[in-house]
Write a protein that holds these residues in place. Structure first.
Motif, PDB file in Angstrom:
ATOM      1  N   UNK A  52      40.194  15.596 -39.561  1.00 15.71           N
ATOM      2  CA  UNK A  52      40.055  14.345 -39.454  1.00 15.71           C
ATOM      3  C   UNK A  52      38.678  14.009 -39.081  1.00 15.71           C
ATOM      4  N   UNK A  53      38.005  12.834 -39.416  1.00 15.85           N
ATOM      5  CA  UNK A  53      36.670  12.499 -39.053  1.00 15.85           C
ATOM      6  C   UNK A  53      36.647  12.350 -37.397  1.00 15.85           C
ATOM      7  N   UNK A  86      26.495  13.725 -40.717  1.00 16.21           N
ATOM      8  CA  UNK A  86      27.809  13.107 -41.363  1.00 16.21           C
ATOM      9  C   UNK A  86      27.940  13.675 -42.785  1.00 16.21           C
ATOM     10  N   UNK A  87      29.158  13.436 -43.254  1.00 12.63           N
ATOM     11  CA  UNK A  87      29.192  13.677 -44.706  1.00 12.63           C
ATOM     12  C   UNK A  87      29.708  12.620 -45.514  1.00 12.63           C
ATOM     13  N   UNK A  88      29.853  11.484 -44.792  1.00 12.10           N
ATOM     14  CA  UNK A  88      30.318  10.206 -45.275  1.00 12.10           C
ATOM     15  C   UNK A  88      29.655   8.893 -44.621  1.00 12.10           C
ATOM     16  N   UNK A  89      29.490   7.814 -45.113  1.00 15.73           N
ATOM     17  CA  UNK A  89      28.944   6.855 -44.857  1.00 15.73           C
ATOM     18  C   UNK A  89      29.949   6.332 -43.228  1.00 15.73           C
ATOM     19  N   UNK A  90      30.965   6.585 -43.216  1.00 16.73           N
ATOM     20  CA  UNK A  90      31.775   6.301 -42.074  1.00 16.73           C
ATOM     21  C   UNK A  90      31.390   7.045 -40.934  1.00 16.73           C
ATOM     22  N   UNK A  91      31.208   8.441 -41.204  1.00 17.52           N
ATOM     23  CA  UNK A  91      30.708   9.369 -40.147  1.00 17.52           C
ATOM     24  C   UNK A  91      29.370   8.828 -39.788  1.00 17.52           C
ATOM     25  N   UNK A  92      28.497   8.548 -40.602  1.00 23.74           N
ATOM     26  CA  UNK A  92      26.932   8.084 -40.241  1.00 23.74           C
ATOM     27  C   UNK A  92      27.326   6.998 -39.379  1.00 23.74           C
ATOM     28  N   UNK A  93      28.030   6.167 -39.377  1.00 22.23           N
ATOM     29  CA  UNK A  93      28.283   4.836 -38.578  1.00 22.23           C
ATOM     30  C   UNK A  93      28.415   5.475 -36.982  1.00 22.23           C
ATOM     31  N   UNK A 132      31.212  11.570 -52.207  1.00 21.32           N
ATOM     32  CA  UNK A 132      31.459  11.189 -50.729  1.00 21.32           C
ATOM     33  C   UNK A 132      30.229  11.400 -49.813  1.00 21.32           C
ATOM     34  N   UNK A 133      28.932  12.330 -50.095  1.00 21.72           N
ATOM     35  CA  UNK A 133      27.989  12.546 -49.156  1.00 21.72           C
ATOM     36  C   UNK A 133      26.807  11.812 -49.834  1.00 21.72           C
ATOM     37  N   UNK A 164      22.459   4.708 -47.453  1.00 23.26           N
ATOM     38  CA  UNK A 164      22.795   4.186 -46.141  1.00 23.26           C
ATOM     39  C   UNK A 164      21.379   4.294 -45.561  1.00 23.26           C
ATOM     40  N   UNK A 165      20.969   5.737 -45.498  1.00 24.94           N
ATOM     41  CA  UNK A 165      19.705   5.782 -44.560  1.00 24.94           C
ATOM     42  C   UNK A 165      18.346   5.411 -44.989  1.00 24.94           C
ATOM     43  N   UNK A 166      18.410   5.046 -46.518  1.00 23.35           N
ATOM     44  CA  UNK A 166      17.218   4.072 -46.789  1.00 23.35           C
ATOM     45  C   UNK A 166      15.767   4.734 -46.288  1.00 23.35           C
ATOM     46  N   UNK A 167      15.155   3.856 -45.659  1.00 22.54           N
ATOM     47  CA  UNK A 167      13.782   4.688 -45.463  1.00 22.54           C
ATOM     48  C   UNK A 167      13.591   5.603 -44.414  1.00 22.54           C
ATOM     49  N   UNK A 168      14.704   6.067 -43.958  1.00 26.67           N
ATOM     50  CA  UNK A 168      14.728   7.083 -42.838  1.00 26.67           C
ATOM     51  C   UNK A 168      14.797   8.677 -43.833  1.00 26.67           C
ATOM     52  N   UNK A 169      15.185   8.337 -45.011  1.00 27.08           N
ATOM     53  CA  UNK A 169      15.314   9.491 -45.881  1.00 27.08           C
ATOM     54  C   UNK A 169      13.968  10.388 -46.095  1.00 27.08           C
ATOM     55  N   UNK A 170      13.898  11.684 -45.955  1.00 27.59           N
ATOM     56  CA  UNK A 170      12.602  12.308 -46.265  1.00 27.59           C
ATOM     57  C   UNK A 170      13.044  13.681 -47.392  1.00 27.59           C
TER      58      UNK A 170
END
Length: 184
Positions: free
Chosen positions: A60-61, A87-94, A147-148, A154-160
């Motif tokens: 479980x997460x 994280x593998x999901x938006x929930x895990x990113x939060x 899922x991922x 979700x990360x938007x501008x932080x994505x490289x």
């Protein structure tokens, strides 16, 4: 430097993480390695995770997050880390954002290793692993897309974005160039 690594299975994240970890002087934290270490050491978290794994169920997460939090609190991760598999999901990113804010820090960026799915299938079939057949690989890619991949939005501008096609050194050069362009 605090980074999350994204990319489909077979994109070379693990290979790049090992090189980047050494060059940046920060630990590579892989959830797979965390599970194996906790289970192998018989930690309370490992015992709990093993029950799920032995039953053929996903860990479980909440339990995975507790393992990641414990690892991020170790002294070698104080100045940075490379997170691979969480994280593998938006929930895990939060959850990760909450863990980091408790420490008064945030991510420096999210490396997204991009590679065409057909290239991934070729790479993974070439590894010759028993459990890697085209159907299984495409199923794993589908799970990644569902899922991922939403983490990219979700990360938007932080994505490289990093082109992950080419020789290991080429891909690493692209990643290091992108990281050197980040504000310090």
């Amino acid at each position: 430097m605090r980074l999350v690594l994204l990319g489909p299975p077979g994109a070379g994240k693990g290979t790049q993480a090992a090189i980047l970890s050494e060059k940046l002087g920060v630990p590579h934290i892989s959830t797979g390695d965390l599970f194996r270490a906790n289970i192998g050491e018989g930690t309370p978290l490992g015992v709990e995770a093993k029950e799920y794994i032995d039953a053929g169920r996903l860990v479980p997460t909440e339990l995975t997050a507790r393992m990641v939090e414990a690892r991020l609190n170790e002294p070698d991760a104080a100045e940075g880390f490379l997170l691979d598999g969480f994280p593998r999901t938006v929930e895990q990113a939060s959850i990760l954002e909450d863990l980091l804010s408790k420490q008064g820090v945030s991510l420096d960026g999210v490396l997204n290793f991009q590679v065409d799915e057909d290239v991934v299938v070729e790479r993974m079939l070439a590894r010759g692993r028993e459990d890697d057949n085209e159907e299984t690989i495409r199923t794993r890619l589908g799970v990644y897309r569902e899922e991922t991949a939403p983490l990219i939005d979700h990360y938007g501008d932080a994505i490289i974005n990093i082109d992950a096609v080419g020789e290991v050194d080429e891909v690493n050069g692209r990643a290091m160039d992108a990281l050197s362009a980040l504000p310090r």
